[in-house]
Design an enzyme around this catalytic site. Structure first.
Site, PDB file in Angstrom:
ATOM      1  N   HIS A  36       0.917  -1.111   0.078  1.00 23.56           N
ATOM      2  CA  HIS A  36       0.089  -0.069   0.024  1.00 23.56           C
ATOM      3  C   HIS A  36       0.881   1.248   0.102  1.00 23.56           C
ATOM      4  O   HIS A  36       1.811   1.262   0.783  1.00 23.56           O
ATOM      5  CB  HIS A  36      -0.955   0.009   1.213  1.00 23.56           C
ATOM      6  CG  HIS A  36      -2.172  -0.832   1.294  1.00 23.56           C
ATOM      7  ND1 HIS A  36      -2.078  -2.318   1.059  1.00 23.56           N
ATOM      8  CD2 HIS A  36      -3.436  -0.707   1.092  1.00 23.56           C
ATOM      9  CE1 HIS A  36      -3.022  -2.907   0.956  1.00 23.56           C
ATOM     10  NE2 HIS A  36      -3.976  -2.000   0.911  1.00 23.56           N
ATOM     11  N   ARG A  96      -4.642 -11.187  -4.699  1.00 21.82           N
ATOM     12  CA  ARG A  96      -6.040 -10.453  -4.456  1.00 21.82           C
ATOM     13  C   ARG A  96      -6.394 -10.037  -5.719  1.00 21.82           C
ATOM     14  O   ARG A  96      -5.912  -9.383  -6.435  1.00 21.82           O
ATOM     15  CB  ARG A  96      -5.911  -9.544  -3.406  1.00 21.82           C
ATOM     16  CG  ARG A  96      -7.022  -8.598  -3.064  1.00 21.82           C
ATOM     17  CD  ARG A  96      -6.954  -7.854  -1.826  1.00 21.82           C
ATOM     18  NE  ARG A  96      -6.389  -6.426  -2.097  1.00 21.82           N
ATOM     19  CZ  ARG A  96      -6.889  -5.333  -1.877  1.00 21.82           C
ATOM     20  NH1 ARG A  96      -7.990  -5.193  -0.984  1.00 21.82           N
ATOM     21  NH2 ARG A  96      -6.091  -4.146  -2.286  1.00 21.82           N
ATOM     22  N   GLU A 148     -15.823  -5.412   2.988  1.00 21.02           N
ATOM     23  CA  GLU A 148     -15.114  -4.209   3.195  1.00 21.02           C
ATOM     24  C   GLU A 148     -16.255  -3.073   3.577  1.00 21.02           C
ATOM     25  O   GLU A 148     -15.956  -2.251   4.466  1.00 21.02           O
ATOM     26  CB  GLU A 148     -14.365  -3.866   1.834  1.00 21.02           C
ATOM     27  CG  GLU A 148     -13.301  -4.677   1.519  1.00 21.02           C
ATOM     28  CD  GLU A 148     -12.776  -4.337   0.350  1.00 21.02           C
ATOM     29  OE1 GLU A 148     -11.580  -3.531   0.429  1.00 21.02           O
ATOM     30  OE2 GLU A 148     -12.980  -5.127  -0.766  1.00 21.02           O
ATOM     31  N   ASP A 182     -11.931   0.729   3.541  1.00 24.93           N
ATOM     32  CA  ASP A 182     -13.299   1.126   2.934  1.00 24.93           C
ATOM     33  C   ASP A 182     -14.472   1.429   3.833  1.00 24.93           C
ATOM     34  O   ASP A 182     -15.137   2.241   3.549  1.00 24.93           O
ATOM     35  CB  ASP A 182     -13.405   0.111   1.773  1.00 24.93           C
ATOM     36  CG  ASP A 182     -12.432   0.295   0.623  1.00 24.93           C
ATOM     37  OD1 ASP A 182     -12.452   1.465   0.085  1.00 24.93           O
ATOM     38  OD2 ASP A 182     -11.511  -0.642   0.258  1.00 24.93           O
ATOM     39  N   ARG A 191      -5.911  -3.919   8.402  1.00 24.14           N
ATOM     40  CA  ARG A 191      -5.694  -2.686   9.094  1.00 24.14           C
ATOM     41  C   ARG A 191      -4.596  -1.692   8.501  1.00 24.14           C
ATOM     42  O   ARG A 191      -3.542  -2.223   7.912  1.00 24.14           O
ATOM     43  CB  ARG A 191      -5.036  -3.044  10.338  1.00 24.14           C
ATOM     44  CG  ARG A 191      -5.947  -3.749  11.241  1.00 24.14           C
ATOM     45  CD  ARG A 191      -5.668  -4.223  12.620  1.00 24.14           C
ATOM     46  NE  ARG A 191      -5.066  -3.067  13.365  1.00 24.14           N
ATOM     47  CZ  ARG A 191      -4.094  -2.745  14.182  1.00 24.14           C
ATOM     48  NH1 ARG A 191      -2.997  -3.329  13.855  1.00 24.14           N
ATOM     49  NH2 ARG A 191      -4.247  -1.768  14.721  1.00 24.14           N
ATOM     50  N   ARG A 243      -9.586   5.963  -3.342  1.00 20.08           N
ATOM     51  CA  ARG A 243      -8.968   5.007  -2.433  1.00 20.08           C
ATOM     52  C   ARG A 243      -8.929   5.555  -1.261  1.00 20.08           C
ATOM     53  O   ARG A 243      -8.619   6.840  -0.902  1.00 20.08           O
ATOM     54  CB  ARG A 243      -7.697   4.399  -2.967  1.00 20.08           C
ATOM     55  CG  ARG A 243      -7.861   3.333  -4.067  1.00 20.08           C
ATOM     56  CD  ARG A 243      -6.365   2.742  -4.639  1.00 20.08           C
ATOM     57  NE  ARG A 243      -6.595   1.712  -5.519  1.00 20.08           N
ATOM     58  CZ  ARG A 243      -6.963   0.514  -5.463  1.00 20.08           C
ATOM     59  NH1 ARG A 243      -7.440  -0.055  -4.263  1.00 20.08           N
ATOM     60  NH2 ARG A 243      -6.941  -0.202  -6.486  1.00 20.08           N
TER      61      ARG A 243
END
Length: 1060
Positions: A154, A562, A683, A724, A762, A895
């Site tokens: 991320h 994913r 989510e 999210d 997280r 995002r």
């Protein structure tokens, strides 16, 4: 200052911290005076003093004077030239980074000096035994614990890796500076080293000029393993073992490891078209390559250490078998007049490719420390051998490639992914062909090149490595470990060939494929040493290596895949359309489940090999094919983002089954490893509310339940997303919905007798579910942490928690003890139904307030773009994926990371608190204040939620947020900013009512003081950012202004110790 620290509530002595800050600050001043001149230094000092004075006035409650000084500061900044603003931003950014290094070092020093460290294994094991847990139960629970920390790519790590390394070197120098035996000359040398590092940092470009590729991101994750976790894991496991022995009488079994590591880097393709099936395959192979390379270095060091002759019969037999085999091979080649050394023979005619250069060993350590990094204490000669050949450079100059070059292959990998070519021996590019497709002429050319490279080498090697018969006596451990090293080198060479798509003809007996294969000879050495009375040697470097192998396996970190659920539906649409079965996505849920279950029970492939599909669909199918080729030995879970139905899970199971059938048919044998665990990720608030129902539906399907029992040991894994859900409904509502969803999922699994592992997605910041690990785990619903846990660690949190071995050891202990406590002493549930009802009411009001502002106010989107640097964050080049899932300007498709990042920059941190004040106020006004106070004292979940919000409010700064509005926001929208700031004040008031504190962070004076110590540098950075944004929005093609803005973003992120 960081949200991630688990010493959040612990006071620290500030004297040594302030001494370190003063030392680093003075050295930076000296460097700036030399580099930028005295006139600039006068301006910098005036700016700092104005900011410090304004901050002191505000802390003393003298608001009017503080406002005057802040206006004076803003006025002076607005008159600066672009060059002055840029240099000032760089200087303050480095000050804040150096303060962060000093803070991290101070926490390490504190942990080292405290005799009884809270949350350590010794502390928690003692508490549990004294609290009535039997030593046997404690021992069994620790041994069975399964925690996996998953590192993700991320995009929240803002510092370049070059600067991260330099920061680590400064941290090592600060550690060296603490030595009490340091003489004057040594201290002077240390100061010189610090000056060199700071000068190097100042002269280095802070900004990434290109976006990283997914492979770059994966290399960064692997570097964390090499620079820190590789050293930390054995120390951590020794602590666990010693504490277990102290409190239960039994040490931790040698191959038992309570914590393992996973990765999403190179596997997370959700919304990131840059992560392809080839990238996933290459990253997985690269991870294996690095694991093997690290093991080779460890085995090399171990061979020096285990020089003794005495061993048990099993090891003696194995050593003699190895010698006899080598002797017969050497005789065979001598008869054929082909004098090859044993190591050369075992490469079967393949020459090692050139491994590109990398950071030299100990590059992250200061020159003056002589720091022992756990490598061999003996000097090592780099001699030309089978791994060596000249590496042609573009300038025509040849240079040798080091035998041990961790991460080296990744540079060739980068060239591969970028060009589809590999460098040949002439430095030119040759097109890569698929494995097995080489012509005989190409193979002859390869062999000729190898033969030419070996001329004169074998005799030289014989001088260095005389045959075993000439050695005086037999050192059995060295012989066995020598064979292990040979096999590891061949494994590494095979991976290099696979990475470069070259022919690979190795005998499976000649390389390591599984962890058990590598463990077998190591455990044999261990048992032999123990049986011969050399336990002290067995429990040293050898035990550490065995524990590393048990933890990291052959892959270092198993790679998760994913993908978004909609992509799987599109793929099945293409398949059912091709087969004239209709359109899958248009069917109702029952019809989908009927079709999927029927196909899963069948034994034939569903996808015809001749099918022609769109590129996006082909990429999904290719990913499943790669997953089948790599298998469960290399890959971890397949995570389905935006999962909302049972069919989302079965769709992946079907695509996975189909790919495995096709691949095993081509190979003529079963696919390697087992099937991947399929993990639904819930989510949004809507999906979280339906999570329990989805799991019940899945487990009610006979095929699926039997599949879970047979292939996954009766374990269902479910992932819950914090980012999210927080962006969707606000932090408070998200926290409550996540709590209820976990309760429901656990209940659903219990109904069917299935064990559950919850995977927590997280983020780093509190707005995205971040916060201290210990606090988070201790506030989970009872029964949701039963000895198993998976959790992501993202971006800057990876470096903050695991960047240094000492901090990594502490974090691993905290994960272990928090999960242990949550298992043996689960946190209390809400005492009465009334508490749950109050939570529902707070959540409802909070969500309405949040959504009415963020999604329903027509002015909010424009206000967000004007008041924050959100639009400019994309220029940071900190991640390979786009900032939006879809091409839309709305908040919905933005995002969560840039959403939180933008508000953190303005110090308003709106996502973490918006709606909370309205919810608590609404309940308090109905007369429930005392109930909320009782909930805070007695319910861990509620207490941790309120504490985290209070922590964030302590970092928010209303005057700074107001300054952004006054300068950047259109006058017609400033009213919205006024309303939001009033909302923040209300939130502060009611959070304090619930916690019973008189002021924010009252229970954490350390955090408050750390915040205050940064304000003299942080506040001017915000004012600089506002001024630069104002100019940039009038001149958006000015690259120098853009650089200045990005540097202010870096600096504020360093000061807040948070990005997104």
């Amino acid at each position: 200052m960081t949200d991630a620290t688990d010493d959040i509530a612990e006071e620290i002595s500030f004297q040594s911290f302030e001494d370190d800050c003063k030392l680093l600050g003075n050295l930076l001043n000296d460097v700036l005076l030399r580099e930028a001149g005295s006139q600039f230094m006068d301006k910098l000092e005036r700016t700092r003093l104005l900011a410090q004075s304004a901050s002191n006035m505000r802390l003393s409650g003298i608001e009017d004077m503080a406002e005057l000084l802040e206006k004076q500061l803003a006025s002076e900044i607005s008159k600066m030239t672009l060059e002055e603003a840029l240099t000032l931003a760089r200087a303050f950014s480095h000050y804040l980074n150096l303060m962060g290094i000093a803070e991290t070092h101070h926490r390490v020093r504190k942990g080292r000096s405290v005799t009884h460290l809270s949350k350590s294994c010794d502390d928690i094991f003692s508490q549990l035994v004294q609290g009535g847990i039997s030593p046997n139960d404690l021992y069994n629970t620790v041994c069975k614990q399964e925690v996996e920390i998953v590192l993700t790519a991320h995009p929240t790590q803002i510092n370049r890796r070059t600067l991260q390394y330099k920061h680590i070197r400064i941290a090592h120098l600060l550690e060296y500076n603490d030595r009490p035996d340091l003489g004057n000359e040594d201290r002077e040398m240390l100061i010189e080293d610090l000056v060199r590092e700071i000068t190097s940092i100042w002269q280095t470009d802070e900004l990434r000029r290109h976006k990283p590729t997914p492979v770059d991101e994966a290399r960064a994750g692997l570097n964390i393993v090499e620079q820190s976790l590789w050293k930390a894991v054995p120390h951590y496991l020794r602590r666990v073992s010693n504490a277990l022995k102290k409190h239960t009488g039994k040490p931790l079994p040698l191959t038992c490891t309570p914590i393992k590591f996973g990765s999403w880097m190179g596997g997370d393709r959700d919304g990131n078209p840059n992560v392809t099936s080839k990238v996933t395959r290459d990253v997985s192979l690269l991870s294996r390559w690095m694991a093997v390379d690290l093991y080779i270095q460890e085995v090399d060091s171990l061979r020096f250490e285990l020089s003794m002759n005495q061993c048990n019969d099993r090891l003696s037999r194995l050593a003699h078998e190895i010698l006899e085999k080598e002797s017969s091979l050497e005789n065979l080649h001598e008869n054929r007049n082909q004098p090859l050394s044993r190591s050369q023979f075992k490469f079967h005619g393949h020459q090692a490719p050139p491994l590109p250069t990398q950071l030299p060993a100990r590059a992250d350590l200061p020159a003056c420390t002589g720091y022992n990094d756990g490598g061999s204490q003996y000097p090592k000669l780099d001699l030309p051998g089978t791994d060596y050949r000249p590496l042609s450079r573009q300038d025509g100059q040849g240079c040798s490639s080091s035998v041990h070059s961790p991460m080296g292959s990744s540079d060739n990998l980068h060239k591969l992914s970028a060009t589809g070519s590999v460098p040949n021996s002439n430095g030119s590019q040759s097109t890569v062909t698929q494995r097995g497709s080489f012509s005989s002429s190409q193979l002859l050319a390869q062999r000729k090149l190898y033969a030419e490279s070996q001329i004169g080498r074998s005799s030289f090697h014989k001088l260095l490595e005389p045959s075993s018969s000439l050695r005086p006596g037999i050192a059995p451990y060295r012989i066995v470990l020598g064979d292990v090293k040979e096999k590891l080198m061949k494994t590494r060479r095979r991976l290099e060939l696979l990475l470069e798509d070259l022919p690979c003809e190795y005998d499976p007996w000649d390389y390591y494929e599984t962890t058990d294969q590598l463990l077998e000879p190591l455990l044999l050495c261990y048992e032999s040493l123990q049986s011969c009375g050399a336990g002290i040697l067995a429990d040293g470097r050898l035990a550490d290596l065995i524990r590393r192998v048990a933890t990291f396996g052959m892959v270092l970190m198993k790679l998760d895949l994913r993908q978004e659920s909609g992509r799987h539906a599109e793929t099945l649409d293409a398949i059912t359309g091709y087969l004239d079965m209709g359109t899958y996505s248009e069917w109702d849920e029952e019809k989908k489940l009927e079709f999927l279950t029927k196909e899963l029970k069948g034994k034939r492939p569903l996808v015809p090999p001749t099918i022609q599909v769109a590129p996006d669909v082909k990429e999904v199918l290719d990913t499943f094919r790669v997953a089948a080729e790599l298998g469960g030995d290399s890959l971890g879970a397949y995570v389905i983002s935006m999962a909302s139905n049972a069919s989302d899970v079965l769709a992946v199971e079907l695509l996975q089954k189909d790919a495995r059938l096709a691949v095993s048919g081509e190979l003529g044998r079963p696919c390697p490893g087992g099937t991947l665990r399929v993990v639904p990720l819930f989510e949004t608030v809507k999906d979280l509310r339906g999570a329990g129902s989805v799991i019940r539906k899945l487990l009610s399907i006979d095929w699926y339940r039997e599949h879970i029992i047979k292939n996954h040991n009766g374990h269902q894994e479910v992932m819950v997303g914090y980012s999210d859900s927080g962006k969707d409904a606000g932090r408070f509502t998200a926290a409550w919905e996540l709590y209820k969803a976990q309760e429901d999922v656990v209940a659903a699994c219990n109904e069917f007798g299935i064990k559950v592992t919850l995977f927590h997605g997280r983020g780093g910041s509190i707005g995205r579910g971040g916060g201290p690990t210990y606090l988070a785990i201790q506030s989970q619903p009872p029964g949701s942490v039963m000895g198993t846990l998976r959790s992501t660690e993202q971006g800057e949190m990876v470096q903050a928690k695991f960047g240094l071995p000492q901090t990594a050891i502490r974090q691993l202990e905290i994960y272990t003890t928090a999960v242990l406590l949550a298992t043996l002493r689960p946190p209390q549930p809400p005492r009465e139904q009334k508490w749950r009802n109050l939570m529902e009411e707070i959540s409802k009001i909070s969500c309405q307030n949040y959504r009415s502002t963020v999604y329903e106010n027509p002015d909010f989107l424009a206000y967000f773009h004007e008041a924050t640097p959100q639009a400019e964050l994309g220029f940071l080049n900190i991640g390979s994926r786009p900032t939006r899932r879809k091409a839309s300007t709305g908040i919905g498709h933005l995002r969560a990371i840039p959403w939180v990042f933008a508000w953190t920059q303005t110090r308003f941190v709106l996502p973490a608190w918006l709606g909370v004040g309205a919810g608590i106020k609404g309940v308090c006004e109905k007369g429930h204040s005392e109930d909320l106070k009782a909930m805070y004292k007695e319910w861990p979940f509620f207490q941790s939620t309120v504490d985290l919000i209070e922590m964030v409010l302590g970092k928010a700064d209303i005057p700074i947020a107001k300054h952004y509005d006054e300068v950047l926001v259109s006058e017609s929208r400033r009213k919205l900013g006024d309303e939001l700031r009033r909302e923040l004040t209300i939130t502060e008031k009611y959070v304090l009512v619930v916690s019973g504190h008189e002021k924010l962070s009252e229970n954490n004076r350390s955090l408050r003081r750390l915040i205050e110590s940064r304000l003299a540098y942080l506040n001017p950075m915000n004012m600089l950012q506002v001024e630069v944004l104002k100019r940039l929005r009038r001149d958006d093609d000015n690259n120098k202004l853009r650089d200045a803005l990005l540097i202010t973003i870096n600096g504020i992120a360093a000061g807040m110790r948070n990005t997104g």
